[in-house]
Motif scaffolding. Structure first.
Motif, PDB file in Angstrom:
ATOM      1  N   CYS A  21       5.394   3.129   1.809  1.00  0.00           N
ATOM      2  CA  CYS A  21       4.954   1.850   1.256  1.00  0.00           C
ATOM      3  C   CYS A  21       4.846   0.878   2.420  1.00  0.00           C
ATOM      4  O   CYS A  21       5.843   0.591   3.079  1.00  0.00           O
ATOM      5  N   ALA A  22       3.636   0.419   2.681  1.00  0.00           N
ATOM      6  CA  ALA A  22       3.400  -0.527   3.757  1.00  0.00           C
ATOM      7  C   ALA A  22       3.111  -1.899   3.181  1.00  0.00           C
ATOM      8  O   ALA A  22       2.483  -2.008   2.126  1.00  0.00           O
ATOM      9  N   ALA A  23       3.568  -2.934   3.877  1.00  0.00           N
ATOM     10  CA  ALA A  23       3.407  -4.290   3.364  1.00  0.00           C
ATOM     11  C   ALA A  23       2.648  -5.169   4.336  1.00  0.00           C
ATOM     12  O   ALA A  23       2.784  -5.036   5.551  1.00  0.00           O
ATOM     13  N   SER A  24       1.860  -6.056   3.775  1.00  0.00           N
ATOM     14  CA  SER A  24       1.264  -7.131   4.553  1.00  0.00           C
ATOM     15  C   SER A  24       1.518  -8.427   3.797  1.00  0.00           C
ATOM     16  O   SER A  24       1.538  -8.448   2.573  1.00  0.00           O
ATOM     17  N   GLY A  25       1.794  -9.463   4.544  1.00  0.00           N
ATOM     18  CA  GLY A  25       2.071 -10.741   3.919  1.00  0.00           C
ATOM     19  C   GLY A  25       3.523 -10.951   3.563  1.00  0.00           C
ATOM     20  O   GLY A  25       3.885 -11.980   2.989  1.00  0.00           O
ATOM     21  N   CYS A  26       4.360  -9.966   3.874  1.00  0.00           N
ATOM     22  CA  CYS A  26       5.790 -10.123   3.635  1.00  0.00           C
ATOM     23  C   CYS A  26       6.540  -9.147   4.517  1.00  0.00           C
ATOM     24  O   CYS A  26       5.964  -8.178   5.021  1.00  0.00           O
ATOM     25  N   SER A  27       7.821  -9.420   4.674  1.00  0.00           N
ATOM     26  CA  SER A  27       8.692  -8.502   5.406  1.00  0.00           C
ATOM     27  C   SER A  27       9.634  -7.840   4.424  1.00  0.00           C
ATOM     28  O   SER A  27      10.284  -8.510   3.619  1.00  0.00           O
ATOM     29  N   PHE A  28       9.730  -6.518   4.498  1.00  0.00           N
ATOM     30  CA  PHE A  28      10.644  -5.795   3.616  1.00  0.00           C
ATOM     31  C   PHE A  28      12.084  -6.212   3.849  1.00  0.00           C
ATOM     32  O   PHE A  28      12.932  -6.022   2.983  1.00  0.00           O
ATOM     33  N   ARG A  29      12.384  -6.811   4.999  1.00  0.00           N
ATOM     34  CA  ARG A  29      13.752  -7.248   5.254  1.00  0.00           C
ATOM     35  C   ARG A  29      14.162  -8.401   4.348  1.00  0.00           C
ATOM     36  O   ARG A  29      15.348  -8.697   4.213  1.00  0.00           O
ATOM     37  N   SER A  30      13.184  -9.039   3.728  1.00  0.00           N
ATOM     38  CA  SER A  30      13.479 -10.165   2.845  1.00  0.00           C
ATOM     39  C   SER A  30      13.481  -9.781   1.370  1.00  0.00           C
ATOM     40  O   SER A  30      13.711 -10.637   0.512  1.00  0.00           O
ATOM     41  N   TYR A  31      13.196  -8.528   1.078  1.00  0.00           N
ATOM     42  CA  TYR A  31      13.061  -8.079  -0.308  1.00  0.00           C
ATOM     43  C   TYR A  31      13.845  -6.796  -0.534  1.00  0.00           C
ATOM     44  O   TYR A  31      14.173  -6.067   0.405  1.00  0.00           O
ATOM     45  N   THR A  32      14.086  -6.535  -1.783  1.00  0.00           N
ATOM     46  CA  THR A  32      14.446  -5.187  -2.199  1.00  0.00           C
ATOM     47  C   THR A  32      13.156  -4.467  -2.553  1.00  0.00           C
ATOM     48  O   THR A  32      12.302  -5.019  -3.259  1.00  0.00           O
ATOM     49  N   THR A  33      13.015  -3.261  -2.046  1.00  0.00           N
ATOM     50  CA  THR A  33      11.835  -2.453  -2.331  1.00  0.00           C
ATOM     51  C   THR A  33      12.216  -1.312  -3.247  1.00  0.00           C
ATOM     52  O   THR A  33      13.197  -0.610  -2.998  1.00  0.00           O
ATOM     53  N   GLY A  34      11.452  -1.155  -4.277  1.00  0.00           N
ATOM     54  CA  GLY A  34      11.732  -0.093  -5.235  1.00  0.00           C
ATOM     55  C   GLY A  34      10.576   0.871  -5.369  1.00  0.00           C
ATOM     56  O   GLY A  34       9.415   0.489  -5.204  1.00  0.00           O
TER      57      GLY A  34
ATOM     58  N   GLN B  43       0.858  -1.184   0.000  1.00  0.00           N
ATOM     59  CA  GLN B  43       0.000   0.000   0.000  1.00  0.00           C
ATOM     60  C   GLN B  43       0.890   1.229   0.000  1.00  0.00           C
ATOM     61  O   GLN B  43       1.641   1.449   0.944  1.00  0.00           O
ATOM     62  N   ALA B  44       0.784   2.008  -1.078  1.00  0.00           N
ATOM     63  CA  ALA B  44       1.537   3.257  -1.161  1.00  0.00           C
ATOM     64  C   ALA B  44       0.650   4.411  -0.747  1.00  0.00           C
ATOM     65  O   ALA B  44      -0.541   4.436  -1.084  1.00  0.00           O
ATOM     66  N   SER B  45       1.217   5.362  -0.033  1.00  0.00           N
ATOM     67  CA  SER B  45       0.444   6.519   0.418  1.00  0.00           C
ATOM     68  C   SER B  45       1.363   7.723   0.551  1.00  0.00           C
ATOM     69  O   SER B  45       2.590   7.592   0.490  1.00  0.00           O
ATOM     70  N   GLY B  46       0.754   8.880   0.743  1.00  0.00           N
ATOM     71  CA  GLY B  46       1.513  10.082   1.025  1.00  0.00           C
ATOM     72  C   GLY B  46       1.598  11.078  -0.109  1.00  0.00           C
ATOM     73  O   GLY B  46       2.193  12.143   0.047  1.00  0.00           O
ATOM     74  N   GLY B  47       1.039  10.741  -1.251  1.00  0.00           N
ATOM     75  CA  GLY B  47       1.081  11.680  -2.353  1.00  0.00           C
ATOM     76  C   GLY B  47       0.210  12.890  -2.110  1.00  0.00           C
ATOM     77  O   GLY B  47      -0.543  12.948  -1.136  1.00  0.00           O
ATOM     78  N   GLY B  48       0.330  13.866  -2.996  1.00  0.00           N
ATOM     79  CA  GLY B  48      -0.479  15.059  -2.856  1.00  0.00           C
ATOM     80  C   GLY B  48       0.002  16.143  -3.786  1.00  0.00           C
ATOM     81  O   GLY B  48       0.801  15.906  -4.692  1.00  0.00           O
ATOM     82  N   LEU B  49      -0.498  17.343  -3.538  1.00  0.00           N
ATOM     83  CA  LEU B  49      -0.150  18.522  -4.321  1.00  0.00           C
ATOM     84  C   LEU B  49       0.785  19.393  -3.490  1.00  0.00           C
ATOM     85  O   LEU B  49       0.488  19.698  -2.329  1.00  0.00           O
ATOM     86  N   VAL B  50       1.888  19.785  -4.081  1.00  0.00           N
ATOM     87  CA  VAL B  50       2.873  20.603  -3.381  1.00  0.00           C
ATOM     88  C   VAL B  50       3.475  21.599  -4.357  1.00  0.00           C
ATOM     89  O   VAL B  50       3.541  21.322  -5.560  1.00  0.00           O
ATOM     90  N   GLN B  51       3.907  22.726  -3.846  1.00  0.00           N
ATOM     91  CA  GLN B  51       4.568  23.709  -4.695  1.00  0.00           C
ATOM     92  C   GLN B  51       6.010  23.313  -4.946  1.00  0.00           C
ATOM     93  O   GLN B  51       6.613  22.583  -4.146  1.00  0.00           O
TER      94      GLN B  51
ATOM     95  N   ASN C 229      11.913  -1.217  10.046  1.00  0.00           N
ATOM     96  CA  ASN C 229      11.640  -2.641  10.231  1.00  0.00           C
ATOM     97  C   ASN C 229      10.495  -2.890  11.207  1.00  0.00           C
ATOM     98  O   ASN C 229       9.711  -3.831  11.031  1.00  0.00           O
ATOM     99  N   ALA C 230      10.389  -2.066  12.220  1.00  0.00           N
ATOM    100  CA  ALA C 230       9.334  -2.261  13.212  1.00  0.00           C
ATOM    101  C   ALA C 230       7.950  -2.054  12.605  1.00  0.00           C
ATOM    102  O   ALA C 230       7.000  -2.778  12.919  1.00  0.00           O
ATOM    103  N   LYS C 231       7.843  -1.074  11.739  1.00  0.00           N
ATOM    104  CA  LYS C 231       6.554  -0.775  11.102  1.00  0.00           C
ATOM    105  C   LYS C 231       6.377  -1.516   9.778  1.00  0.00           C
ATOM    106  O   LYS C 231       5.299  -1.495   9.197  1.00  0.00           O
ATOM    107  N   ASN C 232       7.463  -2.140   9.309  1.00  0.00           N
ATOM    108  CA  ASN C 232       7.445  -2.819   8.010  1.00  0.00           C
ATOM    109  C   ASN C 232       6.991  -1.877   6.901  1.00  0.00           C
ATOM    110  O   ASN C 232       6.057  -2.154   6.134  1.00  0.00           O
ATOM    111  N   THR C 233       7.662  -0.739   6.859  1.00  0.00           N
ATOM    112  CA  THR C 233       7.377   0.254   5.831  1.00  0.00           C
ATOM    113  C   THR C 233       8.679   0.709   5.175  1.00  0.00           C
ATOM    114  O   THR C 233       9.750   0.629   5.784  1.00  0.00           O
ATOM    115  N   VAL C 234       8.580   1.157   3.960  1.00  0.00           N
ATOM    116  CA  VAL C 234       9.687   1.792   3.248  1.00  0.00           C
ATOM    117  C   VAL C 234       9.210   3.187   2.856  1.00  0.00           C
ATOM    118  O   VAL C 234       8.135   3.329   2.271  1.00  0.00           O
TER     119      VAL C 234
END
Length: 123
Positions: A21-34, A4-12, A72-77
């Motif tokens: 980027c939040a993950a469920s069903g996997c740990s980012f420690r086991s993958y490369t995240t792009g 799940q990607a989030s945080g976008g918006g309109l900025v000057q 790692n604690a939140k499993n987010t990139v």
């Protein structure tokens, strides 16, 4: 695996945004995240990657402005984007891969993708 990607918006121009980027069903420690982005009328392009071992890679046009990190604690990139420019406007997506580090800029090696989040930078 769900991303799940989030945080976008309109900025000057010159402003900052933080994408997550939040993950469920996997740990980012086991993958490369792009993070990739796709601007209107253009192909999706590589932005940044965070390797399972902690390596980081950026495309040249964002070096010094963007920073990728992993919680790692939140499993987010997170992709911290500073000094944003109108040309950074795009839909940003995150994906995960187990490919070799030398191929992390290639879109087709990513196994799972989150939905995109729109980033719009006004001039």
């Amino acid at each position: 695996v769900q991303l799940q990607a989030s945080g976008g918006g309109l900025v000057q121009a010159g402003g900052s945004l933080t994408l997550s980027c939040a993950a469920s069903g996997c740990s980012f420690r086991s993958y490369t995240t792009g993070w990739f982005r796709q601007a209107p009328g253009k192909e999706r392009e590589f932005v940044a990657a965070f390797g399972w071992s902690g390596n980081r890679k950026y495309t040249d046009i964002v070096k010094g402005r963007f920073a990728i990190s992993r919680d790692n604690a939140k499993n987010t990139v997170t992709l911290q984007m500073n000094s944003l420019k109108p040309e950074d406007t795009a839909v940003y997506s995150c994906g995960v891969t187990t490919t070799t580090w030398g191929r992390v800029t290639e879109e087709n090696v990513y196994s799972y993708w989150g939905q995109g989040t729109q980033v719009t930078v006004s001039s």
